[in-house]
Design an enzyme around this catalytic site. Structure first.
Site, PDB file in Angstrom:
ATOM      1  CE  LYS A 115      -4.165  -1.821   2.106  1.00  0.00           C
ATOM      2  NZ  LYS A 115      -5.018  -1.863   3.228  1.00  0.00           N
ATOM      3  CE  LYS A 219      -5.740  -9.053  -1.520  1.00  0.00           C
ATOM      4  NZ  LYS A 219      -5.699  -8.886  -0.343  1.00  0.00           N
ATOM      5  CE  LYS A 222     -13.827  -4.952  -0.422  1.00  0.00           C
ATOM      6  NZ  LYS A 222     -14.120  -4.722   0.891  1.00  0.00           N
TER       7      LYS A 222
END
Ligand code: TYM
Length: 356
Positions: A115, A219, A222
């Site tokens: 992130k 993976k 969203k």
């Protein structure tokens, strides 16, 4: 609800519509545990603010997530569904735990590194001469990474330990965070005295890691820039079909789950987890057929599971009074347990008891 059942606690972030990764890796399995465990299912709104967000969206997504939980089979009569910020104790315990968490452990977390990297912030693998692990790539990138993102796994550990959970059912991507939680529980017990149960991870065999439809080495998530890569549980059946039909497959034409066939393997995993059929049985049934046939069958399996979920969701989201009643009783039960554990933690750590 009997107190003698083992306790499970698990949560999801209300950052929009849940994906079939969330469904297969997590919620579908939680729904099978309602009778054998005392279940606490949190919607972790405090985690969702570690990335950029808008207040109105957060409010809407949080309620929507509660309705999605119930629509996916989490029966509020047999479990406690609550919103994290409704229960006092999550952030308090996170503070206590942060005081026994080495910064280096947090900087090593894969999800933090990923992130932070998206924001242009690079974490050095080696410490520099000053013992710093961050390599700052410019002041702007540094300013855009908030410390909440780094502290995220401590808050997650607090979510779990606040309920003295015996087990935590999660997808494979949460394994590292859970390891940290176990380390912190052990460290606290060792530093003060036995306080926390050491929680066991529960990771399902099928569906623990649903991959992106467009890049099956990543993976399903969203936040994928290519939204064709992600199937949402509330996607219109036509959209679901279109996304599945355009999924990336592999060279050759054999329908087998194998390491050199990540696209086909992912489709087979999704098919198996949605239908409950073994992968080998599906491979046999599809022998001699093409990738187009496989995709059609996967789409049918996904749609037949999600259609009733969607119908139930639309009923629930229109019934605010019902959702509020679920959240009220969920928060009451969660708070009762949380206060008990938090009181014990404060006592063990040497805080003066509040006068009654
Ligand atoms: P979150 O919101 O990203 O995901 C919720 C659950 O869905 C699983 N999951 C997946 N499983 C299989 N394949 C995928 N592609 C996939 N994507 C997501 C996750 O493993 C998770 O079980 N940090 C957590 C939320 C959290 C939490 C907690 C979880 C906060 N506190 C305490 C358990 C206990 C998260 O971001 O999950």
């Amino acid at each position: 609800m009997s107190d003698s059942k083992p306790v499970i606690l698990t949560c999801a972030q209300p950052t929009g519509v849940l994906t079939i990764g969330n469904y297969l890796g997590a919620i579908k399995n939680w729904a099978t545990m309602l009778d054998d465990y005392e279940c606490f299912f949190g919607v972790v709104d405090l985690h969702a603010i570690t990335v950029k967000y808008t207040p109105a969206e957060l409010r809407k997504n949080t309620l929507s997530c509660v309705a999605q939980y119930i629509a996916c089979g989490l029966d509020p009569e047999r479990s406690n569904i609550f919103i994290q910020s409704h229960v006092i104790g999550h952030t308090e315990l996170a503070w206590l735990l942060s005081c026994i968490t080495p910064i280096g452990d947090l900087q090593r977390m894969t999800q933090f590194k990923e992130k932070a990297a998206k924001l242009g912030f690079k974490v050095a693998d080696e410490e520099d001469a000053n013992g710093l692990r961050f390599s700052h790539e410019g002041a702007r990138a540094q300013a855009s990474v908030n410390s909440g993102l780094l502290m995220y796994p401590v808050l997650m550990a607090a979510d779990i330990l606040l309920y003295n959970a015996d087990a935590v059912p999660v997808g494979n991507d949460q394994r590292q965070h859970l390891e940290l939680c176990r380390d912190l529980a052990q460290r606290f017990n060792h530093t003060y005295s036995d306080t926390f149960t050491i929680p066991e991870p529960f990771i399902p065999k099928a569906g623990a890691r649903v991959m992106s439809l467009q890049s099956p080495d990543r993976k399903m998530s969203k936040s994928d820039e290519n939204q064709n890569a992600t199937l949402y549980i509330l996607d219109d059946p036509k959209v679901l079909k279109k996304k599945i039909m355009s999924a990336v497959t592999d060279s050759g034409s054999e329908i087998v789950a194998r390491e050199d066939k990540p696209g086909v393997s992912n489709l087979l995993q999704i098919y198996s987890a949605m239908s409950g059929r073994e992968i080998a049985e599906i491979e046999d049934a599809l022998q001699g057929k093409g990738y187009g046939d496989l995709k059609k069958e996967v789409a049918d399996a996904v749609i037949s599971v999600l259609e009733p979920v969607q119908a139930r969701y639309h009923e629930l989201i229109a019934d605010k009074a019902y959702l509020e009643s679920v959240l009220k009783s969920g928060a009451e039960a969660a708070q009762k347990r949380a206060y008990k554990v938090l009181g014990k933690v404060y006592r063990k750590a040497g805080f003066v008891e509040r006068p009654r």
